[in-house]
Write a protein that holds these residues in place. Structure first.
Motif, PDB file in Angstrom:
ATOM      1  N   ALA A  18       0.828  -1.208   0.000  1.00 42.46           N
ATOM      2  CA  ALA A  18       0.000   0.000   0.000  1.00 42.46           C
ATOM      3  C   ALA A  18       0.856   1.249   0.000  1.00 42.46           C
ATOM      4  O   ALA A  18       0.575   2.225  -0.698  1.00 42.46           O
ATOM      5  CB  ALA A  18      -0.935  -0.016   1.212  1.00 42.46           C
ATOM      6  N   ALA A  19       1.935   1.222   0.768  1.00 42.40           N
ATOM      7  CA  ALA A  19       2.818   2.383   0.828  1.00 42.40           C
ATOM      8  C   ALA A  19       3.477   2.626  -0.517  1.00 42.40           C
ATOM      9  O   ALA A  19       3.610   3.772  -0.973  1.00 42.40           O
ATOM     10  CB  ALA A  19       3.872   2.184   1.913  1.00 42.40           C
ATOM     11  N   ALA A  20       3.889   1.538  -1.188  1.00 41.42           N
ATOM     12  CA  ALA A  20       4.520   1.678  -2.496  1.00 41.42           C
ATOM     13  C   ALA A  20       3.537   2.218  -3.519  1.00 41.42           C
ATOM     14  O   ALA A  20       3.871   3.069  -4.351  1.00 41.42           O
ATOM     15  CB  ALA A  20       5.089   0.337  -2.947  1.00 41.42           C
ATOM     16  N   ALA A  21       2.287   1.717  -3.457  1.00 37.88           N
ATOM     17  CA  ALA A  21       1.272   2.184  -4.405  1.00 37.88           C
ATOM     18  C   ALA A  21       0.975   3.666  -4.199  1.00 37.88           C
ATOM     19  O   ALA A  21       0.795   4.422  -5.156  1.00 37.88           O
ATOM     20  CB  ALA A  21       0.001   1.351  -4.257  1.00 37.88           C
ATOM     21  N   ALA A  22       0.945   4.071  -2.944  1.00 36.63           N
ATOM     22  CA  ALA A  22       0.681   5.488  -2.652  1.00 36.63           C
ATOM     23  C   ALA A  22       1.786   6.380  -3.200  1.00 36.63           C
ATOM     24  O   ALA A  22       1.557   7.519  -3.594  1.00 36.63           O
ATOM     25  CB  ALA A  22       0.549   5.694  -1.149  1.00 36.63           C
ATOM     26  N   ASP A  49       2.198  -8.440  -7.013  1.00 36.08           N
ATOM     27  CA  ASP A  49       1.958  -9.372  -8.109  1.00 36.08           C
ATOM     28  C   ASP A  49       1.022  -8.748  -9.129  1.00 36.08           C
ATOM     29  O   ASP A  49       0.181  -7.910  -8.806  1.00 36.08           O
ATOM     30  CB  ASP A  49       1.301 -10.657  -7.577  1.00 36.08           C
ATOM     31  CG  ASP A  49       2.337 -11.686  -7.179  1.00 36.08           C
ATOM     32  OD1 ASP A  49       3.469 -11.592  -7.668  1.00 36.08           O
ATOM     33  OD2 ASP A  49       2.001 -12.573  -6.387  1.00 36.08           O
ATOM     34  N   ALA A  50       1.124  -9.199 -10.365  1.00 37.50           N
ATOM     35  CA  ALA A  50       0.258  -8.681 -11.425  1.00 37.50           C
ATOM     36  C   ALA A  50      -1.194  -8.975 -11.126  1.00 37.50           C
ATOM     37  O   ALA A  50      -1.548 -10.076 -10.756  1.00 37.50           O
ATOM     38  CB  ALA A  50       0.642  -9.300 -12.752  1.00 37.50           C
ATOM     39  N   GLY A  91       7.967  -2.649  -1.925  1.00 35.59           N
ATOM     40  CA  GLY A  91       6.522  -2.755  -1.916  1.00 35.59           C
ATOM     41  C   GLY A  91       6.012  -4.164  -1.882  1.00 35.59           C
ATOM     42  O   GLY A  91       4.912  -4.442  -2.346  1.00 35.59           O
ATOM     43  N   ALA A  92       6.773  -5.094  -1.371  1.00 37.21           N
ATOM     44  CA  ALA A  92       6.397  -6.503  -1.415  1.00 37.21           C
ATOM     45  C   ALA A  92       5.416  -6.860  -0.307  1.00 37.21           C
ATOM     46  O   ALA A  92       5.322  -6.182   0.724  1.00 37.21           O
ATOM     47  CB  ALA A  92       7.635  -7.383  -1.309  1.00 37.21           C
ATOM     48  N   MET A  93       4.692  -7.951  -0.527  1.00 35.56           N
ATOM     49  CA  MET A  93       3.908  -8.560   0.533  1.00 35.56           C
ATOM     50  C   MET A  93       4.871  -9.123   1.578  1.00 35.56           C
ATOM     51  O   MET A  93       5.924  -9.676   1.246  1.00 35.56           O
ATOM     52  CB  MET A  93       3.041  -9.681  -0.037  1.00 35.56           C
ATOM     53  CG  MET A  93       2.162 -10.372   0.991  1.00 35.56           C
ATOM     54  SD  MET A  93       0.855  -9.294   1.609  1.00 35.56           S
ATOM     55  CE  MET A  93      -0.197  -9.183   0.151  1.00 35.56           C
TER      56      MET A  93
END
Length: 442
Positions: free
Chosen positions: A192-196, A204-205, A220-222
């Motif tokens: 979520a932080a990476a997406a923000a 993952d795709a 940004g990994a799980m």
């Protein structure tokens, strides 16, 4: 192989990781049990008789009871999480279906399912998923317990407090002590932080249009996290175990003589997605190690996690893999509580192999369960072996499954009194229903 993570409906259940359309179901006998093995496999009537019941979990309590949990979902209605307990010695269900939680905000998914367990003091613990925001995969883990056999459940709470609208799930529960619970889960707070920040490189795709999400996992990994809760519900040992794991594969745990052994599917920067194992020693998790170097390079999550069982220092891990494009179900044995593993045994291979494994150890034997699907439909298979997996005593088809694809979910297995108890989801005329079987050692 279709592995993309789609937001589609499956039998009225909210699809998450790996969701997909369900093929039409064929007619099926009332139990699905293979008539050719009727003297060894017998129908196990379940209390979950309402149409729409699916997503089973089956756990064994310290007193020998089997705990069955499941979710009942009806189109346009609320989801209901229920459970019942079974006494193998009396061959009877001790309780009618008991409701744990109910609500329209539950996130119900074919692969990321609720679990139930019990600590030795008699406390029952259960978890489910609650929607968190409007994003398709934004949901939290909800945890609750009951000290009166399931009649009353505590106000649900979350084992994570990051506050991000991200994916949290694929939970494993275990009795950490006579009155405390251990819980591990996949945690998407870093995604979520990476997406923000405009970087989804670790996620993952989601579909074919997100090919750029197959890149490096940094930033940004799980992640895989764990914590422990005592009788006062105070959280302790809150730990990030692994900073990069496969987004949508189940975790599994078993308590060995040396502590809880946790297995999961890892993820490297080069997209190698092999099975990892770690054990809690005192207050710290040991550095995760590969169960075996499959070196399966995979650009997206296969939604097909491992299973582990333990008895004393003996442990068995089973998993799905496809190195060099060869689909297989493998299992490996450890005689030192998961510190090291012997070379794996191949249980099955070929395009028909679906995996979705489970494993149990009991009475000096190992039982391994997996699913296949070919042109004739799905089938559920069981192998009974020596604990070290070297000798196979029995292999049989437990049942033909009328449903196809992902709607049949993940079957579950427990062994009690020398009998394997199996429960699975079938789909008949588009409606999910639970089935059960008892398999005798012959």
């Amino acid at each position: 192989m279709r592995i993309a993570i789609l937001a589609l409906a499956v039998l009225g259940l909210a699809a998450g990781c790996g969701g997909g359309a369900e093929a039409p179901a064929a007619a099926a006998p009332s139990s699905g049990i293979d008539p050719a093995v009727a003297r060894v496999v017998e129908d196990w009537p379940l209390p979950a008789t309402q149409p729409g019941s699916a997503l089973p979990d089956l756990a064994r309590a310290a007193d020998g009871r089997l705990l069955l949990a499941w979710t009942n979902s009806q189109p346009g209605r609320r989801h209901i999480l229920q459970f019942s307990s079974y006494h193998p010695g009396d061959l009877r269900w001790q309780t009618a279906p008991v409701t744990i939680a109910i609500g329209q905000s539950m996130f119900v998914n074919w692969a990321d399912t609720p679990h139930i367990t019990a600590t030795a003091d008699g406390t029952l613990w259960a978890h489910w998923l609650q929607k968190n925001g409007t994003a398709p995969h934004a949901y939290d883990v909800a945890l609750s317990n009951s000290r009166d056999g399931g009649m009353r459940w505590s106000t649900p709470f979350s084992p994570h407090d990051d506050g991000t609208a991200s994916e949290h799930g694929f939970v494993s529960l275990w009795p950490q002590s006579p009155d405390s619970l251990g819980i591990a889960w996949l945690d998407g707070r870093n995604s979520a932080a990476a997406a923000a920040g405009g970087d989804a490189s670790g996620r993952d795709a989601v579909d074919a249009g997100h090919a750029d999400a197959h890149g490096a996992v940094a930033g940004g990994a799980m992640t895989l996290r764990a914590a422990v809760y005592g009788p006062t519900l105070r959280r302790s040992l809150d730990t990030e175990i692994d900073a990069s794991v496969c987004d949508c594969c189940q975790t599994s745990v078993a308590v060995t003589a040396r502590g809880p052994l946790l297995v999961y599917r890892g993820r490297t920067a080069g997209e190698v997605r092999d099975i990892m194992a770690t054990r809690l020693i005192g207050d710290a998790w040991i550095t995760p190690l590969r169960v075996h170097a499959d070196d399966w390079t995979m650009p997206a999550c296969p939604v097909n996690g491992p299973a582990v069982a333990a008895e004393g220092d003996s442990a068995v891990v089973a998993w799905y893999t496809a190195p060099a494009g060869v689909v297989q179900v493998r299992a490996a044995y450890s005689d030192d509580a998961g510190t090291t593993f012997a070379l794996p045994v191949e249980l099955d291979r070929g395009e028909a192999v679906q995996g979705r494994v489970d494993v149990a150890l009991g009475d000096g034997q190992a039982w391994l369960l997996w699913l296949r699907e070919d042109g004739d439909g799905q089938s559920l298979w069981l192998s009974r072996r020596s604990p070290d997996l070297a000798t196979e005593y029995q292999r049989l088809q437990v049942a033909r499954v009328a449903g196809r694809g992902r709607g049949t979910g993940f079957p579950k297995l427990q062994v009690a009194n020398g009998v394997a108890h199996v429960v699975w989801t079938d789909v008949v005329d588009g409606v999910a229903q639970l089935r059960g079987a008892r398999v005798l050692a012959r």
